[in-house]
Design a protein around this motif. Structure first.
Motif, PDB file in Angstrom:
ATOM      1  N   LEU A   1     112.020   6.150  59.331  1.00 27.41           N
ATOM      2  CA  LEU A   1     111.021   5.360  58.692  1.00 27.41           C
ATOM      3  C   LEU A   1     109.634   6.146  58.349  1.00 27.41           C
ATOM      4  CD1 LEU A   1     111.426   1.839  60.706  1.00 27.41           C
ATOM      5  CD2 LEU A   1     111.671   2.216  58.272  1.00 27.41           C
ATOM      6  N   ALA A   2     109.123   6.893  59.364  1.00 28.74           N
ATOM      7  CA  ALA A   2     108.195   7.777  59.063  1.00 28.74           C
ATOM      8  C   ALA A   2     108.456   8.747  57.909  1.00 28.74           C
ATOM      9  CB  ALA A   2     107.670   8.403  60.294  1.00 28.74           C
ATOM     10  N   LEU A   3     109.801   9.268  57.905  1.00 28.42           N
ATOM     11  CA  LEU A   3     110.177  10.278  56.995  1.00 28.42           C
ATOM     12  C   LEU A   3     110.323   9.693  55.485  1.00 28.42           C
ATOM     13  CD1 LEU A   3     112.622  12.330  58.493  1.00 28.42           C
ATOM     14  CD2 LEU A   3     110.395  12.942  58.096  1.00 28.42           C
ATOM     15  N   GLU A   4     110.691   8.063  55.659  1.00 33.91           N
ATOM     16  CA  GLU A   4     110.839   7.397  54.231  1.00 33.91           C
ATOM     17  C   GLU A   4     109.681   6.875  53.893  1.00 33.91           C
ATOM     18  OE1 GLU A   4     113.677   4.493  55.308  1.00 33.91           O
ATOM     19  OE2 GLU A   4     115.104   5.779  56.137  1.00 33.91           O
ATOM     20  N   ARG A   5     108.612   6.305  54.330  1.00 31.46           N
ATOM     21  CA  ARG A   5     107.589   5.752  54.257  1.00 31.46           C
ATOM     22  C   ARG A   5     106.230   6.127  54.454  1.00 31.46           C
ATOM     23  NH1 ARG A   5     109.392  -0.268  56.335  1.00 31.46           N
ATOM     24  NH2 ARG A   5     111.630  -0.274  55.456  1.00 31.46           N
ATOM     25  N   GLY A   6     106.165   7.253  55.319  1.00 34.34           N
ATOM     26  CA  GLY A   6     104.947   7.595  55.806  1.00 34.34           C
ATOM     27  C   GLY A   6     104.480   6.848  56.922  1.00 34.34           C
ATOM     28  N   MET A   7     103.340   7.146  57.821  1.00 38.56           N
ATOM     29  CA  MET A   7     103.030   6.289  59.257  1.00 38.56           C
ATOM     30  C   MET A   7     102.478   5.143  58.482  1.00 38.56           C
ATOM     31  SD  MET A   7     104.224   8.077  61.402  1.00 38.56           S
ATOM     32  CE  MET A   7     103.528   7.201  62.900  1.00 38.56           C
ATOM     33  N   ASP A   8     101.863   5.003  57.254  1.00 40.78           N
ATOM     34  CA  ASP A   8     100.963   3.825  57.013  1.00 40.78           C
ATOM     35  C   ASP A   8     102.152   2.710  56.492  1.00 40.78           C
ATOM     36  OD1 ASP A   8      98.766   4.820  57.897  1.00 40.78           O
ATOM     37  OD2 ASP A   8      98.087   5.578  55.962  1.00 40.78           O
ATOM     38  N   GLY A   9     103.459   3.344  56.177  1.00 39.51           N
ATOM     39  CA  GLY A   9     104.349   2.360  55.505  1.00 39.51           C
ATOM     40  C   GLY A   9     105.068   1.558  56.311  1.00 39.51           C
ATOM     41  N   PHE A  10     104.874   1.538  57.384  1.00 41.49           N
ATOM     42  CA  PHE A  10     105.760   0.653  58.479  1.00 41.49           C
ATOM     43  C   PHE A  10     105.128   0.208  59.736  1.00 41.49           C
ATOM     44  CE2 PHE A  10     106.344   4.742  60.065  1.00 41.49           C
ATOM     45  CZ  PHE A  10     106.789   4.591  61.405  1.00 41.49           C
ATOM     46  N   VAL A  11     105.591  -1.027  60.260  1.00 40.55           N
ATOM     47  CA  VAL A  11     105.058  -1.166  61.694  1.00 40.55           C
ATOM     48  C   VAL A  11     106.021  -1.383  62.657  1.00 40.55           C
ATOM     49  CG1 VAL A  11     102.953  -2.540  60.486  1.00 40.55           C
ATOM     50  CG2 VAL A  11     105.303  -3.772  60.883  1.00 40.55           C
ATOM     51  N   VAL A  12     105.641  -1.564  63.917  1.00 39.01           N
ATOM     52  CA  VAL A  12     106.638  -1.813  65.098  1.00 39.01           C
ATOM     53  C   VAL A  12     107.726  -2.685  64.658  1.00 39.01           C
ATOM     54  CG1 VAL A  12     107.004  -2.576  67.473  1.00 39.01           C
ATOM     55  CG2 VAL A  12     104.952  -1.057  66.695  1.00 39.01           C
ATOM     56  N   GLU A  13     107.348  -3.781  64.086  1.00 36.55           N
ATOM     57  CA  GLU A  13     108.614  -4.939  63.574  1.00 36.55           C
ATOM     58  C   GLU A  13     109.611  -4.435  62.860  1.00 36.55           C
ATOM     59  OE1 GLU A  13     110.477  -8.360  63.974  1.00 36.55           O
ATOM     60  OE2 GLU A  13     108.596  -7.941  65.018  1.00 36.55           O
ATOM     61  N   ASP A  14     109.151  -3.359  62.025  1.00 35.97           N
ATOM     62  CA  ASP A  14     110.098  -2.537  61.151  1.00 35.97           C
ATOM     63  C   ASP A  14     110.947  -1.785  61.818  1.00 35.97           C
ATOM     64  OD1 ASP A  14     108.920  -3.641  58.472  1.00 35.97           O
ATOM     65  OD2 ASP A  14     107.669  -2.044  58.754  1.00 35.97           O
ATOM     66  N   ILE A  15     110.509  -0.981  62.867  1.00 38.25           N
ATOM     67  CA  ILE A  15     111.341  -0.360  63.849  1.00 38.25           C
ATOM     68  C   ILE A  15     112.497  -1.030  64.547  1.00 38.25           C
ATOM     69  CG2 ILE A  15     111.175   1.220  65.936  1.00 38.25           C
ATOM     70  CD1 ILE A  15     108.482   2.105  64.895  1.00 38.25           C
ATOM     71  N   VAL A  16     111.923  -2.206  65.206  1.00 36.84           N
ATOM     72  CA  VAL A  16     112.862  -2.861  65.860  1.00 36.84           C
ATOM     73  C   VAL A  16     113.760  -3.702  65.218  1.00 36.84           C
ATOM     74  CG1 VAL A  16     110.974  -3.201  67.936  1.00 36.84           C
ATOM     75  CG2 VAL A  16     111.321  -5.018  66.213  1.00 36.84           C
ATOM     76  N   GLN A  17     113.484  -4.225  64.178  1.00 36.80           N
ATOM     77  CA  GLN A  17     114.504  -4.427  63.142  1.00 36.80           C
ATOM     78  C   GLN A  17     115.625  -3.540  62.596  1.00 36.80           C
ATOM     79  OE1 GLN A  17     112.928  -6.513  59.419  1.00 36.80           O
ATOM     80  NE2 GLN A  17     111.743  -8.054  61.043  1.00 36.80           N
ATOM     81  N   ARG A  18     115.261  -2.421  62.420  1.00 33.84           N
ATOM     82  CA  ARG A  18     116.259  -1.251  62.054  1.00 33.84           C
ATOM     83  C   ARG A  18     116.955  -1.019  63.292  1.00 33.84           C
ATOM     84  NH1 ARG A  18     115.196   3.865  58.389  1.00 33.84           N
ATOM     85  NH2 ARG A  18     114.988   2.147  56.755  1.00 33.84           N
ATOM     86  N   ALA A  19     116.408  -0.802  64.355  1.00 30.41           N
ATOM     87  CA  ALA A  19     117.245  -0.526  65.352  1.00 30.41           C
ATOM     88  C   ALA A  19     117.944  -1.564  66.249  1.00 30.41           C
ATOM     89  CB  ALA A  19     116.214   0.218  66.720  1.00 30.41           C
ATOM     90  N   GLY A  20     117.635  -3.014  65.796  1.00 25.80           N
ATOM     91  CA  GLY A  20     118.257  -4.022  66.408  1.00 25.80           C
ATOM     92  C   GLY A  20     117.881  -4.366  67.843  1.00 25.80           C
TER      93      GLY A  20
ATOM     94  N   GLU B   1     103.643   6.049  66.887  1.00 30.92           N
ATOM     95  CA  GLU B   1     103.371   7.213  66.861  1.00 30.92           C
ATOM     96  C   GLU B   1     104.196   7.933  67.978  1.00 30.92           C
ATOM     97  OE1 GLU B   1      99.999   5.616  64.587  1.00 30.92           O
ATOM     98  OE2 GLU B   1     100.861   5.177  66.537  1.00 30.92           O
ATOM     99  N   GLU B   2     104.343   7.499  69.156  1.00 34.41           N
ATOM    100  CA  GLU B   2     104.887   7.925  70.216  1.00 34.41           C
ATOM    101  C   GLU B   2     106.360   7.877  70.012  1.00 34.41           C
ATOM    102  OE1 GLU B   2     105.195   7.461  75.142  1.00 34.41           O
ATOM    103  OE2 GLU B   2     104.284   5.815  74.054  1.00 34.41           O
ATOM    104  N   ALA B   3     106.676   6.716  69.600  1.00 34.82           N
ATOM    105  CA  ALA B   3     108.267   6.795  69.151  1.00 34.82           C
ATOM    106  C   ALA B   3     108.691   7.784  68.297  1.00 34.82           C
ATOM    107  CB  ALA B   3     108.487   5.093  68.801  1.00 34.82           C
ATOM    108  N   VAL B   4     107.876   7.976  67.227  1.00 37.52           N
ATOM    109  CA  VAL B   4     108.234   9.192  66.109  1.00 37.52           C
ATOM    110  C   VAL B   4     108.387  10.417  66.569  1.00 37.52           C
ATOM    111  CG1 VAL B   4     107.270  10.015  64.089  1.00 37.52           C
ATOM    112  CG2 VAL B   4     107.208   7.618  63.977  1.00 37.52           C
TER     113      VAL B   4
ATOM    114  N   ALA C   1     112.242   4.888  64.305  1.00 36.03           N
ATOM    115  CA  ALA C   1     110.740   5.050  63.886  1.00 36.03           C
ATOM    116  C   ALA C   1     110.414   6.279  63.079  1.00 36.03           C
ATOM    117  CB  ALA C   1     109.966   5.239  65.148  1.00 36.03           C
ATOM    118  N   PHE C   2     111.314   7.641  63.440  1.00 33.59           N
ATOM    119  CA  PHE C   2     111.331   8.822  62.870  1.00 33.59           C
ATOM    120  C   PHE C   2     111.779   8.660  61.519  1.00 33.59           C
ATOM    121  CE2 PHE C   2     113.176  12.872  61.858  1.00 33.59           C
ATOM    122  CZ  PHE C   2     111.750  13.894  62.151  1.00 33.59           C
TER     123      PHE C   2
END
Length: 204
Positions: free
Chosen positions: A25-44, A58-61, A22-23
């Motif tokens: 993704l936030a640095l790469e895209r900003g908070m509006d540039g990703f959703v939870v689905e993106d987080i779980v896909q990246r983390a597996g 937000e809590e995860a970031v 999540a963190f």
């Protein structure tokens, strides 16, 4: 190592992986540039697993920036210090251990993000509060026979409150690793840190 310990280690690893994804993704895209689905896909992991650990992205970031060291490291450090070590000196060592260069850099990145994305602000402050609570619990356990919980609460709160203004830019303080060219005339973190504890030693 028993099963419960292994289970806790696995839980911590899962939470860390989700928070770190999540963190980044936030640095790469900003908070509006990703959703939870993106987080779980990246983390597996699955969305259900994410929901077991975090209420929102937000809590995860914010959780990814909370500095953490094994408590045993801190106790090992204290064991090498004199028996007369005061709560302030113990807090001094605790903060130096937790707020290393990488930890401060990530926390400052979080505060910078929160200026652009207001929904992140409550969770940004919670990262500092987690640090404060960990410090208070340690101090209370170490000094319960000589100092009241009120004292250790106020001490931990006082120190942690001095961290926020250097992370949000209120005070001109260079974090470890930052070049003086970034802000000529700004105070170094080491000088600021020593000044804060100098005030505490005089007033507590």
């Amino acid at each position: 190592m028993n099963k419960s310990n292994l289970r806790e280690i696995k839980k911590e690893a899962t939470a860390h992986a989700l928070a770190e994804a999540a963190f980044q993704l936030a640095l790469e895209r900003g908070m509006d540039g990703f959703v939870v689905e993106d987080i779980v896909q990246r983390a597996g992991y699955s969305r259900r697993t994410f929901a077991n650990y975090f209420s929102c992205k937000e809590e995860a970031v914010a959780t990814a920036t909370v500095p953490y060291h094994d408590v045993s490291e801190f106790y090992d450090l204290l064991n090498r210090m004199p028996d007369s070590t005061s709560p302030i000196d113990a807090m001094y060592q605790f903060v130096k251990m937790q707020l290393a260069e990488e930890s401060l850099r990530r926390m400052k990145q979080l505060f910078t993000l929160s200026k652009s994305y207001p929904t992140l602000k409550p969770y940004t402050l919670s990262a500092v509060h987690l640090l404060q609570r960990e410090a208070q619990n340690l101090l209370t356990g170490l000094f319960r026979e000589t100092h009241s919980p009120d004292y250790t609460y106020l001490l931990a709160g006082s120190v942690c409150s001095t961290i926020v203004p250097l992370l949000d830019g209120t005070l001109r303080v260079l974090l470890p690793g930052e070049s003086p060219d970034v802000d000529p005339g700004a105070e170094s973190f080491d000088d600021y840190f020593e000044k804060v504890f100098g005030y505490l030693r005089q007033g507590f």
